[in-house]
Structures are given as C-alpha cells and as structure tokens.
Design an enzyme around this catalytic site. Structure first.
Site, mmCIF file in Angstrom:
data_model
loop_
_atom_site.group_PDB
_atom_site.id
_atom_site.type_symbol
_atom_site.label_atom_id
_atom_site.label_comp_id
_atom_site.label_asym_id
_atom_site.label_seq_id
_atom_site.Cartn_x
_atom_site.Cartn_y
_atom_site.Cartn_z
ATOM 1 N N GLN A 12 0.826 -1.213 0.000
ATOM 2 C CA GLN A 12 0.000 0.000 0.000
ATOM 3 C C GLN A 12 0.860 1.263 0.000
ATOM 4 O OE1 GLN A 12 -2.439 0.599 3.506
ATOM 5 N NE2 GLN A 12 -3.529 2.319 2.593
ATOM 6 N N ARG A 36 7.107 -10.492 -3.654
ATOM 7 C CA ARG A 36 6.232 -10.860 -4.767
ATOM 8 C C ARG A 36 6.869 -10.402 -6.071
ATOM 9 N NH1 ARG A 36 0.876 -7.949 -3.997
ATOM 10 N NH2 ARG A 36 1.876 -6.599 -2.471
ATOM 11 N N TYR A 140 2.057 -7.813 16.113
ATOM 12 C CA TYR A 140 2.519 -6.737 15.212
ATOM 13 C C TYR A 140 3.102 -5.574 16.018
ATOM 14 C CZ TYR A 140 1.777 -2.893 11.791
ATOM 15 O OH TYR A 140 1.900 -1.807 10.964
HETATM 16 P P1 NAD Z 1 1.532 -3.870 2.817
HETATM 17 O O1 NAD Z 1 1.109 -5.118 3.504
HETATM 18 O O2 NAD Z 1 0.576 -3.190 1.921
HETATM 19 O O3 NAD Z 1 2.864 -4.141 1.998
HETATM 20 C C1 NAD Z 1 3.926 -4.883 2.532
HETATM 21 C C2 NAD Z 1 4.690 -5.472 1.386
HETATM 22 O O4 NAD Z 1 5.753 -6.247 1.942
HETATM 23 C C3 NAD Z 1 3.855 -6.402 0.494
HETATM 24 O O5 NAD Z 1 3.925 -5.969 -0.842
HETATM 25 C C4 NAD Z 1 4.502 -7.769 0.685
HETATM 26 O O6 NAD Z 1 4.523 -8.543 -0.502
HETATM 27 C C5 NAD Z 1 5.918 -7.381 1.124
HETATM 28 N N1 NAD Z 1 6.584 -8.428 1.883
HETATM 29 C C6 NAD Z 1 6.069 -9.258 2.810
HETATM 30 N N2 NAD Z 1 7.016 -10.113 3.233
HETATM 31 C C7 NAD Z 1 8.158 -9.795 2.589
HETATM 32 C C8 NAD Z 1 9.456 -10.316 2.590
HETATM 33 N N3 NAD Z 1 9.799 -11.373 3.349
HETATM 34 N N4 NAD Z 1 10.402 -9.735 1.803
HETATM 35 C C9 NAD Z 1 10.061 -8.680 1.012
HETATM 36 N N5 NAD Z 1 8.834 -8.168 0.937
HETATM 37 C C10 NAD Z 1 7.888 -8.724 1.722
HETATM 38 O O7 NAD Z 1 2.053 -2.868 3.959
HETATM 39 P P2 NAD Z 1 2.094 -1.277 3.920
HETATM 40 O O8 NAD Z 1 0.772 -0.798 4.372
HETATM 41 O O9 NAD Z 1 2.659 -0.799 2.657
HETATM 42 O O10 NAD Z 1 3.103 -1.003 5.141
HETATM 43 C C11 NAD Z 1 4.467 -0.731 4.948
HETATM 44 C C12 NAD Z 1 5.084 -0.438 6.302
HETATM 45 O O11 NAD Z 1 4.388 0.648 6.930
HETATM 46 C C13 NAD Z 1 5.008 -1.612 7.290
HETATM 47 O O12 NAD Z 1 6.135 -1.604 8.126
HETATM 48 C C14 NAD Z 1 3.787 -1.276 8.117
HETATM 49 O O13 NAD Z 1 3.844 -1.865 9.393
HETATM 50 C C15 NAD Z 1 3.903 0.233 8.204
HETATM 51 N N6 NAD Z 1 2.626 0.869 8.515
HETATM 52 C C16 NAD Z 1 1.581 0.825 7.628
HETATM 53 C C17 NAD Z 1 0.371 1.413 7.961
HETATM 54 C C18 NAD Z 1 -0.811 1.395 7.032
HETATM 55 O O14 NAD Z 1 -1.904 1.822 7.432
HETATM 56 N N7 NAD Z 1 -0.657 0.937 5.788
HETATM 57 C C19 NAD Z 1 0.234 2.052 9.203
HETATM 58 C C20 NAD Z 1 1.291 2.035 10.096
HETATM 59 C C21 NAD Z 1 2.498 1.463 9.727
HETATM 60 N N1 SER Z 2 -2.844 0.218 9.398
HETATM 61 C C1 SER Z 2 -1.993 -0.636 10.179
HETATM 62 C C2 SER Z 2 -2.721 -1.848 10.614
HETATM 63 O O1 SER Z 2 -3.913 -1.746 10.811
HETATM 64 C C3 SER Z 2 -1.460 0.111 11.375
HETATM 65 O O2 SER Z 2 -0.144 -0.167 11.550
HETATM 66 O O3 SER Z 2 -2.111 -2.869 10.779
#
Ligand code: NAD
Ligand code: SER
Length: 320
Positions: A12, A36, A140
């Site tokens: 995302q 992926r 998490y």
């Molecule tokens: P997401 O789940 O959309 O994307 C994560 C990506 O990591 C996926 O494309 C997946 O294929 C890849 N992945 C998983 N395992 C892997 C591996 N072993 N090697 C390489 N790639 C791998 O997550 P996101 O929402 O893009 O979040 C990115 C970061 O931001 C994360 O650390 C998440 O905790 C943090 N975060 C996100 C949010 C949110 O609302 N989206 C909020 C707080 C923190």
């Molecule tokens: N949007 C994220 C989750 O719900 C917060 O880190 O996991």
C-alpha cells in the site's frame, strides 16, 4: 551518487512511495523490490527480493550502490495475528537484516516505519504522548516496539542513521491495504463507489488515528530529509492527521454518496486490537524537530478519495 532501495514496494505505501521518490530523483535512482513478483513497472528497476535472505539483500545493495533504504516489507496487524511466527520473522529478522547490511555497506540512511500499534491498552489513548508507556498486546505491535528500540540501538552503537514515524492507519486509493486493522476505512469507500452496503468489523464508535497517503509520503520523505542534528528522537516519531470512527467516516461519505449504507458487526480480534490503539497521537515532537504538518483533514481526504479511487476500483477485492 547512490540509489534508494524500497523493500515491500508492491504494498500500500511502497507502490505510492516509489512513484513519489522517482518523481523527485528520477526513475533510475530508485530500486523497487518485493518478495512478490516479478513485475513490469511503467519505468525504473524492480528486483524480486525476500528481506529474509540477507545475502540477496546484500547483493542488491552492492549491485545498485544503495545509499538509502525505505524498508516497508512487513506483515500488518490482522494478518500478523493469523500468522504470528511469520510476522515475527518478517518484521524482526527482515528488519534486522536491513540494519545489518546497512551497517556493513555504509548505507547513509534507513527508514523503518513504526505504527500506532506500538502502543497498547495501558498507554494513554487520547493525545498519546511521544514518550510514554509502550506495552502492546498484539504480535505486530510487539515487533514495532522492538524495531523502534533496535533502530535507536543501531544508531547509537554503529552510527546507522535509522529513522521512523509511527504511522496512523493509512487511507489510499491506488493499492489495496495488506491486512491491517484500519483497512475498514478503505473498504467503505470501495463499497460506497460500487453501490454496495458495507458491514464494518469495528464498532461504530471505535476511534483511531488516521491519515491520507499523500501526508504519509510527506512524513516519510520529510523525516529522511531532516537535519540529523535537529533530531532529539529518531525511532519513532508520532505523526497525526485526524481521529476517525467508522460512523463518522460513513457520514462523511454519505455527504457525497447519500445511498451508502453501513452496518456494524464487531469482530473480536480486530476490535481488540483497535481498542488498544490511540485515538489520536500528540505529534508535537515531529512538528518541532523537523517541521511536520499534515495537509489533509477528513473532508479533504474524502473528496479526493471519491474523485481518484474510481480509476483503481477493479484492483480492490469485494467484501460482500
Ligand atoms: P503492505 O502489507 O501493503 O505491503 C507490505 C509489502 O511487503 C507487500 O507488498 C509484501 O509482498 C511485502 N513483503 C512481505 N514479506 C516480505 C518479505 N519477506 N520480503 C520482502 N517483501 C515482503 O504494507 P504497507 O501498508 O505498505 O506497510 C508498509 C510499512 O508501513 C510496514 O512496516 C507497516 O507496518 C507500516 N505501517 C503501515 C500502515 C498502514 O496503514 N498501511 C500504518 C502504520 C504502519
Ligand atoms: N494500518 C496498520 C494496521 O492496521 C497500522 O499499523 O495494521
């Protein structure tokens, strides 16, 4: 000049961050990677890379002369509760591989995002302070706190300039979210635009900190550009935009899509996680130390989402 490596680049945040960084430094300056793939991008380099494979990560850093890493590969909250062993491995071992390779190869800066999940039920949930109790009770969040500490440890012991923000739940239209507790917000827009009703897995009054994706990109890139000498904190900064409940979002959507119908059936695991996370974080430290300020409030976000999401709607799964 070195390149920027983005791990988890198909997710995302990654799918949007890569575009933004490429618009700033040029296509060839950013190496997108994900476990992926392989995928054909419109432009620029994509490498299929599992962050658990330290040798492969090291090879990519050397081959592409990587100078900065945005490490986004992770397993998010709800998905992590379903697979805690995998979540621990990816979120901890994967992140430690990134820090270790950064240390060995002299990578200048590393961004590892934390989350509202780094707090827990004993944390003050309103105006959650920058420095406060962090005792999360979901896997998490436990990995997020541990990596905040490891980020600071690598900076203090080895000089690896690791920085992070505690992202709120992120709302965006380009790529479906990856299995978080805050995903309901995006699901609601998708259902409203498809003319479908939506059953929310959180209670209508569950309050959570949320942010629109352009502000999340601004926070990540802004913190990485900040003068190191001005930073008193590093891993990780509270950043906040607006507090949101499901019923408030449904009302805001109904202003533009009056037929949108939402029901509520709270689901135990995600409700429990959401109840332990902040309603809104105090982001004074980020504002003072590196000039953080969001651009989007709730209504601006809703208008922009309803305008932009239709072009990407076929990427989103159905929740009926
Ligand atoms: P997401 O789940 O959309 O994307 C994560 C990506 O990591 C996926 O494309 C997946 O294929 C890849 N992945 C998983 N395992 C892997 C591996 N072993 N090697 C390489 N790639 C791998 O997550 P996101 O929402 O893009 O979040 C990115 C970061 O931001 C994360 O650390 C998440 O905790 C943090 N975060 C996100 C949010 C949110 O609302 N989206 C909020 C707080 C923190
Ligand atoms: N949007 C994220 C989750 O719900 C917060 O880190 O996991």
């Amino acid at each position: 000049m070195g390149t920027i490596l983005v791990t988890g680049a198909l997710g995302q945040i990654g799918s949007e961050l890569v575009r933004e960084l490429r618009s700033q430094v040029g296509s060839d300056g950013v190496v997108a990677s994900d476990v992926r793939g392989p995928v054909e991008l419109e432009s620029g380099i994509f490498v299929q890379l599992d962050v658990l494979d330290r040798d492969a990560l090291d090879g990519v850093v050397r081959e592409h002369n990587v100078d900065t890493i945005y490490h986004l590969a992770a397993i998010l909250s709800a998905a992590a509760e379903r697979a805690p062993d995998l979540a621990w491995k990816v979120n901890m071992d994967g992140s430690l591989n990134v820090l270790q390779v950064a240390k060995e190869r002299g990578v200048s800066k590393v961004f590892i995002p934390s989350s509202i999940a780094a707090f827990g039920p004993s944390t003050p949930l309103d105006d959650t302070p920058q420095d406060t109790i962090q005792r999360p009770n979901a896997i998490y969040g436990i990995t997020k706190v541990a990596m905040e500490l490891m980020g600071d440890y690598y900076f203090e012991k080895f000089g690896v300039d690791c920085r992070g923000v505690r992202f709120p739940g992120l709302i965006s239209y380009r790529t479906p979210p990856g299995g978080g507790t805050t995903d309901y917000a995006i699901d609601m827009f998708v259902a409203a635009l498809r003319g479908q009703p939506y059953t929310c897995y959180l209670s209508p009054t569950t309050s959570l900190d949320m942010m629109y994706m352009p502000d999340a990109l601004k926070a990540a890139i802004g913190l990485m550009a900040a003068d190191s000498k001005q930073l008193k904190h590093r891993n990780s900064f509270n950043v906040s935009a607006f507090a949101l409940t499901p019923e408030r979002l449904a009302e805001a959507i109904r202003v533009h899509v009056p037929s949108f119908h939402c029901e509520y059936k709270s689901e135990k695991v995600r409700q429990g996680i959401a109840d332990s996370w902040p309603n809104n974080m105090d982001d004074t430290a980020a504002r003072e130390e590196w000039g953080w300020k969001p651009d989007y409030d709730l209504n601006m976000m809703v208008v922009d989402m309803l305008e932009k999401l239709p072009a990407f709607l076929d990427r989103f799964p159905s929740h009926d």
